[in-house]
Design a protein around this motif. Structure first.
Motif, PDB file in Angstrom:
ATOM      1  N   PHE A  79      14.910  -2.374 -27.169  1.00 24.26           N
ATOM      2  CA  PHE A  79      14.196  -1.285 -27.826  1.00 24.26           C
ATOM      3  C   PHE A  79      13.991  -1.595 -29.306  1.00 24.26           C
ATOM      4  CE2 PHE A  79      16.638   0.483 -24.321  1.00 24.26           C
ATOM      5  CZ  PHE A  79      15.638   1.117 -23.601  1.00 24.26           C
ATOM      6  N   ASP A  80      12.771  -1.397 -29.767  1.00 24.67           N
ATOM      7  CA  ASP A  80      12.472  -1.541 -31.188  1.00 24.67           C
ATOM      8  C   ASP A  80      12.796  -0.210 -31.864  1.00 24.67           C
ATOM      9  OD1 ASP A  80      11.537  -2.057 -33.716  1.00 24.67           O
ATOM     10  OD2 ASP A  80       9.469  -2.454 -33.098  1.00 24.67           O
ATOM     11  N   LEU A  81      14.063  -0.061 -32.223  1.00 23.23           N
ATOM     12  CA  LEU A  81      14.535   1.208 -32.778  1.00 23.23           C
ATOM     13  C   LEU A  81      13.860   1.538 -34.097  1.00 23.23           C
ATOM     14  CD1 LEU A  81      18.339   0.819 -31.980  1.00 23.23           C
ATOM     15  CD2 LEU A  81      16.618   2.091 -30.684  1.00 23.23           C
ATOM     16  N   ASP A  82      13.551   0.514 -34.899  1.00 18.13           N
ATOM     17  CA  ASP A  82      12.900   0.767 -36.181  1.00 18.13           C
ATOM     18  C   ASP A  82      11.525   1.407 -35.998  1.00 18.13           C
ATOM     19  OD1 ASP A  82      15.047  -0.207 -37.689  1.00 18.13           O
ATOM     20  OD2 ASP A  82      14.319  -2.261 -37.525  1.00 18.13           O
ATOM     21  N   SER A  83      10.776   0.979 -34.980  1.00 17.53           N
ATOM     22  CA  SER A  83       9.461   1.593 -34.758  1.00 17.53           C
ATOM     23  C   SER A  83       9.612   3.010 -34.194  1.00 17.53           C
ATOM     24  CB  SER A  83       8.603   0.734 -33.834  1.00 17.53           C
ATOM     25  OG  SER A  83       9.084   0.796 -32.513  1.00 17.53           O
ATOM     26  N   MET A  84      10.726   3.278 -33.541  1.00 21.30           N
ATOM     27  CA  MET A  84      10.945   4.618 -32.992  1.00 21.30           C
ATOM     28  C   MET A  84      11.228   5.626 -34.099  1.00 21.30           C
ATOM     29  SD  MET A  84      12.989   3.764 -29.522  1.00 21.30           S
ATOM     30  CE  MET A  84      12.360   5.049 -28.464  1.00 21.30           C
ATOM     31  N   LEU A  85      11.525   5.143 -35.289  1.00 18.52           N
ATOM     32  CA  LEU A  85      11.689   6.044 -36.435  1.00 18.52           C
ATOM     33  C   LEU A  85      10.371   6.720 -36.791  1.00 18.52           C
ATOM     34  CD1 LEU A  85      13.988   3.867 -38.701  1.00 18.52           C
ATOM     35  CD2 LEU A  85      14.537   6.164 -37.851  1.00 18.52           C
ATOM     36  N   ASN A  86       9.258   6.177 -36.289  1.00 19.84           N
ATOM     37  CA  ASN A  86       7.933   6.709 -36.612  1.00 19.84           C
ATOM     38  C   ASN A  86       7.306   7.526 -35.481  1.00 19.84           C
ATOM     39  OD1 ASN A  86       7.939   5.430 -39.185  1.00 19.84           O
ATOM     40  ND2 ASN A  86       7.501   3.501 -38.147  1.00 19.84           N
ATOM     41  N   ILE A  87       7.987   7.655 -34.358  1.00 18.45           N
ATOM     42  CA  ILE A  87       7.437   8.438 -33.245  1.00 18.45           C
ATOM     43  C   ILE A  87       7.582   9.917 -33.571  1.00 18.45           C
ATOM     44  CG2 ILE A  87       7.722   9.087 -30.817  1.00 18.45           C
ATOM     45  CD1 ILE A  87       8.581   6.222 -30.251  1.00 18.45           C
ATOM     46  N   GLN A  88       6.472  10.608 -33.614  1.00 18.83           N
ATOM     47  CA  GLN A  88       6.472  12.054 -33.858  1.00 18.83           C
ATOM     48  C   GLN A  88       6.238  12.762 -32.533  1.00 18.83           C
ATOM     49  OE1 GLN A  88       7.186  13.284 -36.993  1.00 18.83           O
ATOM     50  NE2 GLN A  88       7.535  11.107 -37.371  1.00 18.83           N
ATOM     51  N   PHE A  89       7.302  13.342 -31.986  1.00 13.84           N
ATOM     52  CA  PHE A  89       7.174  14.043 -30.708  1.00 13.84           C
ATOM     53  C   PHE A  89       8.174  15.192 -30.702  1.00 13.84           C
ATOM     54  CE2 PHE A  89       7.500  14.846 -26.177  1.00 13.84           C
ATOM     55  CZ  PHE A  89       6.190  14.680 -25.763  1.00 13.84           C
ATOM     56  N   THR A  90       7.651  16.409 -30.758  1.00 16.89           N
ATOM     57  CA  THR A  90       8.493  17.607 -30.771  1.00 16.89           C
ATOM     58  C   THR A  90       7.897  18.616 -29.804  1.00 16.89           C
ATOM     59  OG1 THR A  90       8.988  17.189 -33.086  1.00 16.89           O
ATOM     60  CG2 THR A  90       9.563  19.355 -32.241  1.00 16.89           C
ATOM     61  N   LYS A  91       8.369  18.577 -28.562  1.00 19.26           N
ATOM     62  CA  LYS A  91       7.895  19.505 -27.545  1.00 19.26           C
ATOM     63  C   LYS A  91       9.089  19.976 -26.720  1.00 19.26           C
ATOM     64  CE  LYS A  91       3.295  17.695 -27.485  1.00 19.26           C
ATOM     65  NZ  LYS A  91       2.152  17.270 -26.748  1.00 19.26           N
ATOM     66  N   PRO A  92       9.947  20.812 -27.330  1.00 20.09           N
ATOM     67  CA  PRO A  92      11.135  21.278 -26.611  1.00 20.09           C
ATOM     68  C   PRO A  92      10.764  22.196 -25.458  1.00 20.09           C
ATOM     69  CG  PRO A  92      10.904  22.440 -28.691  1.00 20.09           C
ATOM     70  CD  PRO A  92       9.832  21.397 -28.666  1.00 20.09           C
ATOM     71  N   SER A 117       6.473  18.732 -20.996  1.00 20.30           N
ATOM     72  CA  SER A 117       5.767  17.642 -21.646  1.00 20.30           C
ATOM     73  C   SER A 117       6.683  16.433 -21.773  1.00 20.30           C
ATOM     74  CB  SER A 117       5.327  18.083 -23.043  1.00 20.30           C
ATOM     75  OG  SER A 117       3.976  17.921 -23.220  1.00 20.30           O
ATOM     76  N   PRO A 118       6.510  15.440 -20.908  1.00 19.33           N
ATOM     77  CA  PRO A 118       7.387  14.271 -21.004  1.00 19.33           C
ATOM     78  C   PRO A 118       7.116  13.483 -22.290  1.00 19.33           C
ATOM     79  CG  PRO A 118       5.680  13.906 -19.366  1.00 19.33           C
ATOM     80  CD  PRO A 118       5.534  15.314 -19.842  1.00 19.33           C
ATOM     81  N   PRO A 119       8.137  12.851 -22.840  1.00 19.93           N
ATOM     82  CA  PRO A 119       7.962  12.068 -24.058  1.00 19.93           C
ATOM     83  C   PRO A 119       7.301  10.727 -23.730  1.00 19.93           C
ATOM     84  CG  PRO A 119      10.173  11.774 -23.259  1.00 19.93           C
ATOM     85  CD  PRO A 119       9.510  12.788 -22.355  1.00 19.93           C
ATOM     86  N   PRO A 120       6.967   9.942 -24.746  1.00 15.31           N
ATOM     87  CA  PRO A 120       6.476   8.588 -24.468  1.00 15.31           C
ATOM     88  C   PRO A 120       7.494   7.833 -23.606  1.00 15.31           C
ATOM     89  CG  PRO A 120       6.195   9.129 -26.780  1.00 15.31           C
ATOM     90  CD  PRO A 120       6.991  10.240 -26.173  1.00 15.31           C
ATOM     91  N   LEU A 121       7.017   6.962 -22.762  1.00 18.15           N
ATOM     92  CA  LEU A 121       7.862   6.247 -21.809  1.00 18.15           C
ATOM     93  C   LEU A 121       9.032   5.540 -22.490  1.00 18.15           C
ATOM     94  CD1 LEU A 121       8.375   5.376 -18.909  1.00 18.15           C
ATOM     95  CD2 LEU A 121       6.830   3.449 -19.291  1.00 18.15           C
ATOM     96  N   ILE A 122       8.807   4.913 -23.632  1.00 18.10           N
ATOM     97  CA  ILE A 122       9.863   4.180 -24.326  1.00 18.10           C
ATOM     98  C   ILE A 122      11.007   5.113 -24.736  1.00 18.10           C
ATOM     99  CG2 ILE A 122       8.854   4.298 -26.644  1.00 18.10           C
ATOM    100  CD1 ILE A 122      10.572   1.233 -25.117  1.00 18.10           C
ATOM    101  N   VAL A 123      10.686   6.369 -25.049  1.00 13.54           N
ATOM    102  CA  VAL A 123      11.708   7.342 -25.439  1.00 13.54           C
ATOM    103  C   VAL A 123      12.567   7.709 -24.234  1.00 13.54           C
ATOM    104  CG1 VAL A 123      12.109   9.678 -26.306  1.00 13.54           C
ATOM    105  CG2 VAL A 123      10.358   8.244 -27.358  1.00 13.54           C
TER     106      VAL A 123
END
Length: 136
Positions: A79-92, A117-123
């Motif tokens: 997992f590219d954790l550094d790029s995941m710092l930029n994923i904006q996904f807030t759908k509780p 709402s499922p998150p991006p697959l990588i998440v």
């Protein structure tokens, strides 16, 4: 002649018994902490676990699980954790899952509900990986 043969045999046995020590890969991420878990639903109960990457520890409640270095290297190579710092996904949802990544002074919280709402697959793959290592 016998002593040479005995020495050769001893040397061969030593070579077979010696374990090859491959250097462990470097942990290659600026992310130092990951908090993941779920909460809400019918009971409203929440569960959060904290992974300290450099210390190779997983903390849940008052329990500390020391992880193998290979597990952390596996995490940081898959997992590219550094790029995941930029994923904006807030759908509780009613039952909400979350992953919070922290690197220095930057923190990113990703939240989602299971059904709406499922998150991006990588998440979701990262969440599954974290859940699996937390049961080691």
């Amino acid at each position: 002649m016998k002593s040479t043969l005995a020495l050769a045999l001893l040397f061969a046995l030593l070579c077979i018994r010696c374990k090859s020590t491959q250097p462990v890969q470097e942990i290659n991420t600026s992310v130092k902490e990951i908090i993941f878990g779920s909460g809400g639903g019918f009971t409203g109960v929440s569960s959060k676990k904290k992974l300290l990457i450099n210390e190779k520890k997983l903390i849940w409640r008052d329990k500390v699980l020391n992880l193998k270095e290979e597990t952390i290297v596996d995490l940081t190579t898959k997992f590219d954790l550094d790029s995941m710092l930029n994923i904006q996904f807030t759908k509780p949802g009613n039952l909400t899952y979350s992953i919070t990544l922290t690197s220095g002074n930057k923190t990113n919280k990703i939240t989602w509900g299971k059904h709406n709402s499922p998150p991006p697959l990588i998440v979701s793959e990262l969440y599954s990986f974290l859940t699996a290592i937390s049961h080691e």
